[in-house]
Design an enzyme around this catalytic site. Sequence first.
Site, PDB file in Angstrom:
ATOM      1  CB  CYS A  51     -15.993   0.636  -3.270  1.00 14.27           C
ATOM      2  SG  CYS A  51     -14.795   1.668  -2.929  1.00 14.27           S
ATOM      3  CG  ASP A  88      -2.235   0.700   0.950  1.00  7.91           C
ATOM      4  OD1 ASP A  88      -3.322  -0.280   0.555  1.00  7.91           O
ATOM      5  OD2 ASP A  88      -2.066   2.014   0.618  1.00  7.91           O
ATOM      6  CG  ASP A 131       2.357   6.812  -5.765  1.00  9.14           C
ATOM      7  OD1 ASP A 131       1.945   6.418  -6.467  1.00  9.14           O
ATOM      8  OD2 ASP A 131       3.150   8.019  -5.568  1.00  9.14           O
ATOM      9  CG  ASP A 157     -10.817  -2.963  -3.095  1.00  4.33           C
ATOM     10  OD1 ASP A 157     -10.812  -2.156  -3.438  1.00  4.33           O
ATOM     11  OD2 ASP A 157     -10.806  -2.982  -2.188  1.00  4.33           O
TER      12      ASP A 157
END
Length: 388
Positions: free
Chosen positions: A342, A245, A272, A289
Amino acid sequence: MFAAAHFQTALQLVQTYRGEVPFAHFLKAYFSQHKKHGSRDRKQISQCCYAFFRMGHAIPDIPPERRMLMGLFFSATEPNPLLEALSPEWNAAAGLALAEKIGLSGLTPEALTIFPWTNLLSDPIDSQAFSISHLVQPKLFIRIRPGHHEQVIHRLEEKWIPYTEPYPFAIALPNGYNAANDFSLNREIVVQDLSSQKTGAALKLIPRETYQQPSFRIWDACAASGGKSMLTLDQFPQATLTVSDIRNSILDNLATRFKEAGIRRYTRIEADLSVTAPDLPQQQLIIADLPCTGSGTWARTPEQLCFFDPAAIGRFAELQRSISRNILLRLASGGFFLYITCSAFRAENEDNVLWLQQHFPLEVVHQEVIGGYTEQADSMFFSLMRLT
């Protein structure tokens, strides 16, 4: 008397708020500074504020106090003390269908444009149903981890906790329920939205010859707090996992959850991915995701719906392409890429999959918009692709 005072306090708060931080943080800061508010006060003030935001972009020209009262009425599923104190007539009708409530309020269904960007939604989404779903707070969902189903169900029934099981190993619970009081978080159960759990259906499409090879490598590229990683390892416990992440603080939270879950064997990387991909061996499965508008989750945070700038759609779509372009360089030939958002916007979903297929030799194995708005859950999109 108290209800009217709470209503006025809420009006001041929503008119002061500028969307710069999540409203929950804004509200917490206010209550920290004004300790006179007791538990009931905080609950009613919060209820009024979120009712205001749940109206989204509907009837923007009406006075804010009328808008807040309508939000309380439309979002109520049964009579409640707050609405009784503010509008006894509407409270008596709180259990009616939304269409009847709209008529009682003097509006037409066409005026209730809570979500105005319906022309930008992914194609399978019912725009009207999706728009009005923002009036209802999504449920709390947990996922039961392997080997714990019987004991979790027994404990729920032993404590008379109301629940449903809308999907295998997924439990829907009342909002406000604290699962940590009754279960070992991340060991027995994981707090995870229903639609997020349903993305795991893609993992069942990975062929046996892929996941049974000795060096089955999985990279959860945008791992966040690790929910998808835990779901994946519960499906493929023998896999070699890498998580990454953009900030180590996020990965520290993941590490805490992994420790609670008993997951010890993994590699973590701060990166990154919009700039470059880390130096990794070729992976058989990459899960991403991706950062997105979050438009499929705005029923949980309706203030984001009110302050959203549609120009952000293009910025996120470009970011998703940049990240995907870099991480696909680490996907083995014949490997699988699980693209997840999402978001409810087509540009971040189907359109980006088409773009990826134009730039990489990818074939879609299965692609789906998960319409969580029909189940009081988040709405999500996933596409499982194979590198040919």
